[in-house]
Scaffold this motif. Structure first.
Motif, PDB file in Angstrom:
ATOM      1  N   VAL A 220      33.381  45.629  39.609  1.00 14.67           N
ATOM      2  CA  VAL A 220      33.886  45.059  39.065  1.00 14.67           C
ATOM      3  C   VAL A 220      35.071  45.532  40.419  1.00 14.67           C
ATOM      4  CG1 VAL A 220      35.492  43.886  37.588  1.00 14.67           C
ATOM      5  CG2 VAL A 220      33.324  44.357  36.681  1.00 14.67           C
ATOM      6  N   ARG A 221      35.869  44.596  41.274  1.00 11.10           N
ATOM      7  CA  ARG A 221      36.565  45.203  42.044  1.00 11.10           C
ATOM      8  C   ARG A 221      37.640  44.400  41.708  1.00 11.10           C
ATOM      9  NH1 ARG A 221      34.934  48.304  46.336  1.00 11.10           N
ATOM     10  NH2 ARG A 221      33.138  49.695  45.623  1.00 11.10           N
ATOM     11  N   ILE A 222      38.547  43.729  42.497  1.00 10.12           N
ATOM     12  CA  ILE A 222      39.673  43.397  42.036  1.00 10.12           C
ATOM     13  C   ILE A 222      40.780  43.955  43.625  1.00 10.12           C
ATOM     14  CG2 ILE A 222      40.284  42.913  40.233  1.00 10.12           C
ATOM     15  CD1 ILE A 222      43.192  45.487  40.920  1.00 10.12           C
ATOM     16  N   ASP A 223      41.303  42.776  44.181  1.00 14.30           N
ATOM     17  CA  ASP A 223      41.910  42.737  45.676  1.00 14.30           C
ATOM     18  C   ASP A 223      43.180  42.936  45.854  1.00 14.30           C
ATOM     19  OD1 ASP A 223      43.435  40.692  44.977  1.00 14.30           O
ATOM     20  OD2 ASP A 223      42.577  39.175  46.780  1.00 14.30           O
TER      21      ASP A 223
ATOM     22  N   CYS B 277      39.816  43.244  51.577  1.00 19.15           N
ATOM     23  CA  CYS B 277      40.269  43.497  50.488  1.00 19.15           C
ATOM     24  C   CYS B 277      40.365  44.017  49.123  1.00 19.15           C
ATOM     25  CB  CYS B 277      41.500  41.987  50.025  1.00 19.15           C
ATOM     26  SG  CYS B 277      42.396  41.758  51.728  1.00 19.15           S
ATOM     27  N   PHE B 278      38.973  44.208  48.872  1.00 23.14           N
ATOM     28  CA  PHE B 278      38.046  44.350  47.102  1.00 23.14           C
ATOM     29  C   PHE B 278      38.103  46.289  46.947  1.00 23.14           C
ATOM     30  CE2 PHE B 278      37.259  39.997  47.580  1.00 23.14           C
ATOM     31  CZ  PHE B 278      38.055  39.639  46.380  1.00 23.14           C
ATOM     32  N   PHE B 279      39.051  46.682  47.689  1.00 23.26           N
ATOM     33  CA  PHE B 279      38.976  47.729  48.015  1.00 23.26           C
ATOM     34  C   PHE B 279      39.290  49.203  46.462  1.00 23.26           C
ATOM     35  CE2 PHE B 279      43.300  47.773  49.416  1.00 23.26           C
ATOM     36  CZ  PHE B 279      43.736  48.448  48.393  1.00 23.26           C
ATOM     37  N   ARG B 280      40.010  48.646  45.219  1.00 22.21           N
ATOM     38  CA  ARG B 280      40.144  48.799  44.048  1.00 22.21           C
ATOM     39  C   ARG B 280      39.035  48.162  43.366  1.00 22.21           C
ATOM     40  NH1 ARG B 280      45.821  47.305  45.475  1.00 22.21           N
ATOM     41  NH2 ARG B 280      47.237  49.439  45.810  1.00 22.21           N
ATOM     42  N   ARG B 281      38.624  49.825  42.354  1.00 19.59           N
ATOM     43  CA  ARG B 281      37.514  49.247  41.128  1.00 19.59           C
ATOM     44  C   ARG B 281      37.952  49.019  40.354  1.00 19.59           C
ATOM     45  NH1 ARG B 281      33.613  53.017  42.101  1.00 19.59           N
ATOM     46  NH2 ARG B 281      32.744  51.658  43.199  1.00 19.59           N
ATOM     47  N   LEU B 282      38.173  48.160  39.385  1.00 15.67           N
ATOM     48  CA  LEU B 282      38.423  47.639  38.559  1.00 15.67           C
ATOM     49  C   LEU B 282      37.816  49.107  36.979  1.00 15.67           C
ATOM     50  CD1 LEU B 282      41.074  46.128  36.566  1.00 15.67           C
ATOM     51  CD2 LEU B 282      38.944  44.427  36.295  1.00 15.67           C
TER      52      LEU B 282
ATOM     53  N   ASP C 119      44.765  39.134  43.139  1.00 14.41           N
ATOM     54  CA  ASP C 119      44.856  37.885  42.154  1.00 14.41           C
ATOM     55  C   ASP C 119      43.043  36.808  42.935  1.00 14.41           C
ATOM     56  OD1 ASP C 119      44.467  37.014  44.855  1.00 14.41           O
ATOM     57  OD2 ASP C 119      46.624  36.554  44.995  1.00 14.41           O
ATOM     58  N   ALA C 120      42.393  38.368  42.830  1.00  8.32           N
ATOM     59  CA  ALA C 120      40.886  37.781  42.786  1.00  8.32           C
ATOM     60  C   ALA C 120      40.034  38.866  42.314  1.00  8.32           C
ATOM     61  CB  ALA C 120      40.622  37.417  44.576  1.00  8.32           C
ATOM     62  N   ILE C 121      38.802  38.783  41.982  1.00  7.09           N
ATOM     63  CA  ILE C 121      38.343  39.330  41.471  1.00  7.09           C
ATOM     64  C   ILE C 121      36.745  39.248  41.803  1.00  7.09           C
ATOM     65  CG2 ILE C 121      36.765  39.907  39.195  1.00  7.09           C
ATOM     66  CD1 ILE C 121      39.015  38.660  37.653  1.00  7.09           C
ATOM     67  N   LEU C 122      35.994  40.303  42.490  1.00  8.71           N
ATOM     68  CA  LEU C 122      34.606  40.374  42.985  1.00  8.71           C
ATOM     69  C   LEU C 122      33.290  40.713  41.597  1.00  8.71           C
ATOM     70  CD1 LEU C 122      32.777  40.282  45.509  1.00  8.71           C
ATOM     71  CD2 LEU C 122      32.765  42.512  46.105  1.00  8.71           C
TER      72      LEU C 122
ATOM     73  N   VAL D  55      35.656  32.155  50.383  1.00  6.28           N
ATOM     74  CA  VAL D  55      35.522  33.529  49.784  1.00  6.28           C
ATOM     75  C   VAL D  55      34.511  34.285  52.155  1.00  6.28           C
ATOM     76  CG1 VAL D  55      33.574  35.607  50.214  1.00  6.28           C
ATOM     77  CG2 VAL D  55      33.971  33.004  47.921  1.00  6.28           C
TER      78      VAL D  55
ATOM     79  N   PRO E  85      39.904  33.404  40.762  1.00  6.42           N
ATOM     80  CA  PRO E  85      38.915  32.906  41.218  1.00  6.42           C
ATOM     81  C   PRO E  85      38.218  34.181  41.415  1.00  6.42           C
ATOM     82  CG  PRO E  85      41.143  33.164  42.517  1.00  6.42           C
ATOM     83  CD  PRO E  85      41.414  33.051  41.493  1.00  6.42           C
TER      84      PRO E  85
ATOM     85  N   VAL F  66      34.476  36.090  42.446  1.00 11.66           N
ATOM     86  CA  VAL F  66      33.209  35.499  43.213  1.00 11.66           C
ATOM     87  C   VAL F  66      32.179  36.668  42.454  1.00 11.66           C
ATOM     88  CG1 VAL F  66      32.205  36.313  45.537  1.00 11.66           C
ATOM     89  CG2 VAL F  66      34.628  35.419  45.370  1.00 11.66           C
TER      90      VAL F  66
ATOM     91  N   LEU G 277      39.536  37.383  49.891  1.00 17.80           N
ATOM     92  CA  LEU G 277      38.897  35.488  49.604  1.00 17.80           C
ATOM     93  C   LEU G 277      40.429  34.759  49.697  1.00 17.80           C
ATOM     94  CD1 LEU G 277      38.136  34.184  46.211  1.00 17.80           C
ATOM     95  CD2 LEU G 277      40.150  33.364  46.514  1.00 17.80           C
TER      96      LEU G 277
END
Lengths: 128, 128
Positions: A70-73, B98-103, A77-80, B15, A13, A15, B27
């Protein structure tokens, strides 16, 4: 850090948030192919569950989403994705955000945003 | 408007957004029971897929999420809850979001936020 595509049958999923306003615009699902296409083009791609194929957001409307961050949690298992949204809105019903309905305590949903474009003008006559 | 719980085996991706800052915090997934508990208590509940049960966010940490606004998307298959987040952060790794990591483009993930609390202090010794 491996993205957890396995948890939901290959889908994660995702966001979409407007980078400037902070508004949450929509939620979609990415598979590995959609993430790759997103990174290569810097425009958001999803996997369409209803059409069972790769789908570039805005391919019909022109309302593409330019990737800014682009962020991941924590569980991967979730992308922002924070974006610059091109055009007057992302929703196929003519709104800036797909989250234009407020859910009341009694379970009824009411429109809580202004429409920002004509669905017929963008998607053609007979479009929903 | 019926929420589309059927699309994903009873679960709807939800969300969580900080009402004031606009930051996307996490999420989770709600089933009908979690949504009902959320509306009745005005505190966010999820269905935990790993523990297979109803889970009140903050039940261990005290970092509960007070409901300010509930939105559903155009297809009624995603929920957005705007909240007041009690405490220094929602993430069990000690971050506000929870989205503290940048991909990165190369697939590596790097921490892009400051830690806001001690995991050991909040969750106890030996906690992840």
């Amino acid at each position: 850090m491996e993205l957890a595509f396995g948890k939901m049958g290959g889908l994660i999923p995702t966001v979409i948030q407007d980078e400037r306003s902070g508004e949450v615009l929509m939620l979609g699902f990415m598979n590995e192919e959609a993430l790759r296409a997103t990174r290569e083009s810097d425009e958001v791609h999803f996997f369409s569950r209803s059409r069972n194929k790769l789908w570039k957001k805005g391919e019909t409307s022109g309302h593409v989403l330019k990737v800014k961050d682009v962020r991941i949690d924590c569980d991967a298992d979730a992308i922002l994705v924070r974006v610059e949204a091109i055009g007057p809105g992302v929703c196929h019903e003519g709104y800036r955000t797909c989250f234009f309905r407020r859910l009341g305590r009694d379970g009824t949903a009411v429109v809580a945003e202004e429409q920002t474009f004509s669905v017929e003008d963008v998607y053609g006559k007979g479009a929903e």
